[in-house]
Design an enzyme around this catalytic site. Sequence first.
Site, short mmCIF file in Angstrom:
data_model
loop_
_atom_site.label_atom_id
_atom_site.label_comp_id
_atom_site.label_asym_id
_atom_site.label_seq_id
_atom_site.Cartn_x
_atom_site.Cartn_y
_atom_site.Cartn_z
N THR A 99 -11.66 0.19 3.81
CA THR A 99 -12.57 0.46 4.92
C THR A 99 -14.00 0.56 4.39
O THR A 99 -14.24 1.24 3.39
CB THR A 99 -12.16 1.77 5.62
OG1 THR A 99 -10.81 1.63 6.05
CG2 THR A 99 -13.04 2.07 6.81
N ARG A 113 -6.85 12.49 42.10
CA ARG A 113 -6.31 11.24 42.65
C ARG A 113 -5.18 11.50 43.64
O ARG A 113 -4.25 12.27 43.33
CB ARG A 113 -5.77 10.40 41.48
CG ARG A 113 -5.36 9.01 41.85
CD ARG A 113 -6.57 8.17 42.09
NE ARG A 113 -6.28 6.75 42.09
CZ ARG A 113 -7.20 5.83 42.28
NH1 ARG A 113 -8.47 6.17 42.45
NH2 ARG A 113 -6.88 4.56 42.27
N GLU A 165 -3.05 5.93 5.25
CA GLU A 165 -2.80 7.14 4.44
C GLU A 165 -1.31 7.46 4.35
O GLU A 165 -0.90 8.62 4.44
CB GLU A 165 -3.53 8.36 5.02
CG GLU A 165 -5.02 8.27 4.89
CD GLU A 165 -5.61 9.15 3.78
OE1 GLU A 165 -4.86 9.84 3.08
OE2 GLU A 165 -6.83 9.09 3.62
N GLY A 194 0.80 -1.21 0.00
CA GLY A 194 0.00 0.00 0.00
C GLY A 194 0.84 1.27 0.00
O GLY A 194 0.37 2.33 -0.40
N SER A 195 2.12 1.17 0.45
CA SER A 195 2.94 2.38 0.54
C SER A 195 3.31 2.91 -0.83
O SER A 195 3.49 4.12 -1.00
CB SER A 195 4.25 2.08 1.29
OG SER A 195 3.98 1.65 2.59
N GLY A 230 -3.52 5.12 35.32
CA GLY A 230 -3.27 3.78 35.86
C GLY A 230 -4.28 2.78 35.29
O GLY A 230 -4.59 2.81 34.10
C1 LIG Z 1 -7.13 0.25 9.52
C2 LIG Z 1 -6.70 0.43 8.09
C3 LIG Z 1 -7.55 1.05 7.19
C4 LIG Z 1 -7.16 1.18 5.85
N1 LIG Z 1 -8.05 1.71 4.93
C5 LIG Z 1 -7.73 1.67 3.60
C6 LIG Z 1 -8.70 2.04 2.61
O1 LIG Z 1 -9.84 2.40 2.92
N2 LIG Z 1 -8.34 1.95 1.31
C7 LIG Z 1 -7.10 1.55 0.92
O2 LIG Z 1 -6.84 1.49 -0.28
N3 LIG Z 1 -6.15 1.22 1.83
C8 LIG Z 1 -6.45 1.25 3.16
N4 LIG Z 1 -5.51 0.89 4.10
C9 LIG Z 1 -4.20 0.48 3.66
C10 LIG Z 1 -3.10 1.43 4.09
O3 LIG Z 1 -3.13 2.59 3.33
C11 LIG Z 1 -1.78 0.66 3.96
O4 LIG Z 1 -1.78 -0.35 4.98
C12 LIG Z 1 -0.58 1.54 4.09
O5 LIG Z 1 -0.49 2.41 2.98
C13 LIG Z 1 0.72 0.71 4.20
O6 LIG Z 1 0.76 -0.25 3.21
P1 LIG Z 1 1.12 -1.77 3.57
O7 LIG Z 1 0.26 -2.18 4.70
O8 LIG Z 1 1.01 -2.57 2.33
O9 LIG Z 1 2.60 -1.75 4.07
P2 LIG Z 1 3.91 -1.80 3.16
O10 LIG Z 1 3.76 -0.88 1.99
O11 LIG Z 1 4.24 -3.21 2.88
O12 LIG Z 1 4.98 -1.20 4.18
C14 LIG Z 1 5.32 -1.91 5.36
C15 LIG Z 1 5.99 -0.97 6.35
O13 LIG Z 1 7.20 -0.47 5.79
C16 LIG Z 1 7.20 0.94 5.77
N5 LIG Z 1 7.88 1.36 4.54
C17 LIG Z 1 7.42 1.27 3.28
N6 LIG Z 1 8.33 1.75 2.42
C18 LIG Z 1 9.40 2.17 3.16
C19 LIG Z 1 10.66 2.76 2.86
N7 LIG Z 1 10.99 3.06 1.60
N8 LIG Z 1 11.50 3.03 3.88
C20 LIG Z 1 11.18 2.73 5.15
N9 LIG Z 1 10.00 2.18 5.51
C21 LIG Z 1 9.12 1.90 4.53
C22 LIG Z 1 5.73 1.35 5.79
O14 LIG Z 1 5.53 2.67 6.31
C23 LIG Z 1 5.14 0.27 6.67
O15 LIG Z 1 5.31 0.62 8.02
C24 LIG Z 1 -5.89 0.75 5.43
C25 LIG Z 1 -5.03 0.14 6.37
C26 LIG Z 1 -5.42 -0.03 7.67
C27 LIG Z 1 -4.50 -0.74 8.62
#
Ligand SMILES: Cc1cc2nc3c(=O)[nH]c(=O)nc-3n(C[C@H](O)[C@H](O)[C@H](O)COP(=O)(O)OP(=O)(O)OC[C@H]3O[C@@H](n4cnc5c(N)ncnc54)[C@H](O)[C@@H]3O)c2cc1C
Length: 420
Positions: free
Chosen positions: A194, A301, A396, A166-167, A372
Amino acid sequence: MSSKSDLFERPVGAPLLASTNTARVRDQAFSGFDLPQELQSLSDVLREFVKKEICPVEASLDPTERAIPEDKLALLQAKARQLDFWCLDAPVEFGGGGLSTFQMTVVWEQASRHRFAFPVPGGGVFGYSPPVPLYSGNDDQIDRYVRPAIAKGLKTFTAISEPTGGSDPARAMRTTAVRQGDHFVLNGRKMWSTNADEADFGVVYARTDPAKGRAGISAFVLETNTPGMHVSKIPVMRNHWTTEIALENCKIPVENLIGKEGEGFGLAQKWMVRGRLMLASQALGVAEEAIRLAVDWAKERETFGALLATRQGIQFPLADSLVELNAARLLTWQAAWKDDQGEDARVEASMAKLYASEMGFRVVDRAIQILGGMGLAKEMNLEHWFRDLRTMRIVEGGSEIQRYLIARDMLGAAAIGRRD
Ligand SMILES: Cc1cc2nc3c(=O)[nH]c(=O)nc-3n(C[C@H](O)[C@H](O)[C@H](O)COP(=O)(O)OP(=O)(O)OC[C@H]3O[C@@H](n4cnc5c(N)ncnc54)[C@H](O)[C@@H]3O)c2cc1C
């Protein structure tokens, strides 16, 4: 301020700021951060509404509830609509409140001062605005989807992220949309969307031209009753759960394409600033409430014969929390103000989202410690917020992604190893 070369080339002993136009600096002098009266009133009324209408309903619920039940929500929504507190961020011409980015950050902070402040401030009491790229849709899409969603308070979903990541969705996206006559056929899998299990429709992103990278990604309206679309829940640690969507030969009419083919990623990015700032504002509202709870507790408290409030071990985390809350608000307001000027505020929005989400988590954590055992009790809001704010550091764009975007802006081409 003087440029670096001015400073180096000035005669020894000359004043450092000699080349600065002091008249201009005076004209732009700091004039305080008072909100315009109208906005202040709106913010005050909304705050009272949350305190008097939403909080008592939440307090009456079983502590294990994950959201305000539909019947109670409907009553609260009717009250909110009477006051015109409805889809405040959506454009007026589509039936929303038409607030600017700055105005939204101010009111969303107040709307988030209660238990179910996530994922939508107000827990849905103030409506669910449709995915913002739809505002760029054509007249037919506005009439078929945007207006009814706002008028009826429909939940919608956004599906960008996939099991592959997702990133960096531009690279990770595998879902395809292939044109066949007057339809597109979608195949792929989306993760974490979501509300897709409760929505009538949402916006889904897919590759229409895999050879073009991000310029080959398009956005579509997808109705949840479309044959070939399968939705399943993914329970996560926060109160509100997410879903996985499987798309198997899902046929959608060409009229459901938003904008032109290849414009999907740009549309998502165009609205990213607002999305991130809304999250930052939610963290502000929750942090403010967490501080209030901790202050009240510390003043009541007693341990070892004295109030907790007399202990530096309690005072210092409270002081740090207030300082960080105010810093986060200034970052958020600055980014929002810049966005309203029509300027590129992406880096500022990253700073605000990064700092506010991490600040909110720290503040709630400290408040739990000060209360606490009561800090962990389900009937208090703190443990709800603790879980929600933990997820906020990932949604996001995770904290790492925000740091990367800020650093890339600072370092330019060197951030990817190039010497320009
Ligand atoms: C509760 C919840 C609601 C969501 N709602 C939606 C939604 O409505 N629609 C939708 O499309 N998505 C949604 N998402 C998805 C969310 O946007 C992604 O989970 C997020 O963008 C991270 O993507 P990933 O989980 O695939 O992690 P990855 O992309 O696999 O990344 C894993 C970890 O590595 C870190 N990382 C990534 N690249 C780097 C880098 N270059 N250097 C250092 N660290 C890095 C990331 O920050 C993350 O902590 C939701 C997620 C959650 C948990």
